[in-house]
Design a protein around this motif. Structure first.
Motif, short mmCIF file in Angstrom:
data_model
loop_
_atom_site.label_atom_id
_atom_site.label_comp_id
_atom_site.label_asym_id
_atom_site.label_seq_id
_atom_site.Cartn_x
_atom_site.Cartn_y
_atom_site.Cartn_z
N ASN A 102 0.85 -1.18 0.00
CA ASN A 102 0.00 0.00 0.00
C ASN A 102 0.89 1.25 0.00
O ASN A 102 1.69 1.45 0.91
CB ASN A 102 -0.91 -0.02 1.23
CG ASN A 102 -1.86 1.15 1.28
OD1 ASN A 102 -1.43 2.30 1.21
ND2 ASN A 102 -3.14 0.86 1.42
N GLU A 104 0.17 4.36 0.49
CA GLU A 104 -0.10 5.26 1.62
C GLU A 104 0.65 4.78 2.87
O GLU A 104 1.24 5.58 3.59
CB GLU A 104 -1.60 5.32 1.89
CG GLU A 104 -1.99 6.31 2.96
CD GLU A 104 -3.50 6.34 3.17
OE1 GLU A 104 -3.90 6.48 4.33
OE2 GLU A 104 -4.25 6.21 2.18
N ASP A 105 0.63 3.47 3.12
CA ASP A 105 1.35 2.92 4.27
C ASP A 105 2.85 3.13 4.11
O ASP A 105 3.54 3.50 5.07
CB ASP A 105 1.06 1.42 4.43
CG ASP A 105 -0.35 1.14 4.90
OD1 ASP A 105 -1.00 2.07 5.44
OD2 ASP A 105 -0.80 -0.02 4.75
N LYS A 108 3.63 6.71 4.82
CA LYS A 108 3.50 6.99 6.26
C LYS A 108 4.74 6.50 7.01
O LYS A 108 5.29 7.22 7.83
CB LYS A 108 2.25 6.33 6.81
CG LYS A 108 2.09 6.41 8.30
CD LYS A 108 1.18 7.44 8.85
CE LYS A 108 -0.10 7.64 8.14
NZ LYS A 108 -0.72 8.89 8.56
#
Length: 135
Positions: A102, A104-105, A108
């Motif tokens: 992912n 986004e992960d 982050k």
């Protein structure tokens, strides 16, 4: 001056704690490597707490005492060892980050690793200054 340094230490602690919290959220969403991310992140926070405690003990020695007997070298060495462990954990996190599917992960974790690296750099700079002895 000590209040400012104490405040900076608290700020670094808070930044690292927030970064670890963000990574734990990623670990909760991710299967498989999530547990590895969790263990590394929690260990990172624990090490950082120990480093900050050592910094406080290092700074307890007055400039007068540093001039005559030097800084607290044993605490400095322990803090350096913990920072080395942290660097190894950061490398592990960066390796795990590449496995995350992912985007986004991954972003982050990248962002939070940078926050931790910044805190580590600040600590390294403080240790370097303290190691000089009399200031």
């Amino acid at each position: 001056m000590e209040d400012v340094e104490s405040s900076m230490g608290e700020q670094r602690r808070s930044q690292v704690a927030n970064a670890v919290h963000q990574m734990l959220q990623v670990a909760d969403r991710v299967g498989g490597i999530g547990e590895q991310v969790r263990v590394i992140a929690q260990s990172q926070q624990q090490n950082h707490e120990e480093v900050e405690a050592k910094l406080e003990r290092i700074k307890e020695r007055s400039g007068f005492a540093k001039f005559f007997i030097g800084p607290k070298y044993d605490e400095i060495e322990k803090a350096k060892d913990l920072l080395e462990q942290d660097k190894d954990k950061i490398k592990d996190l960066e390796d795990l980050k590449s496995i995350l599917t992912n985007e986004e992960d991954r972003a982050k974790v990248t962002e939070q690793v940078e926050v931790i690296k910044k805190a580590m750099t600040e600590v390294e700079n403080i240790i370097g200054e303290e190691q000089k002895g009399f200031s």
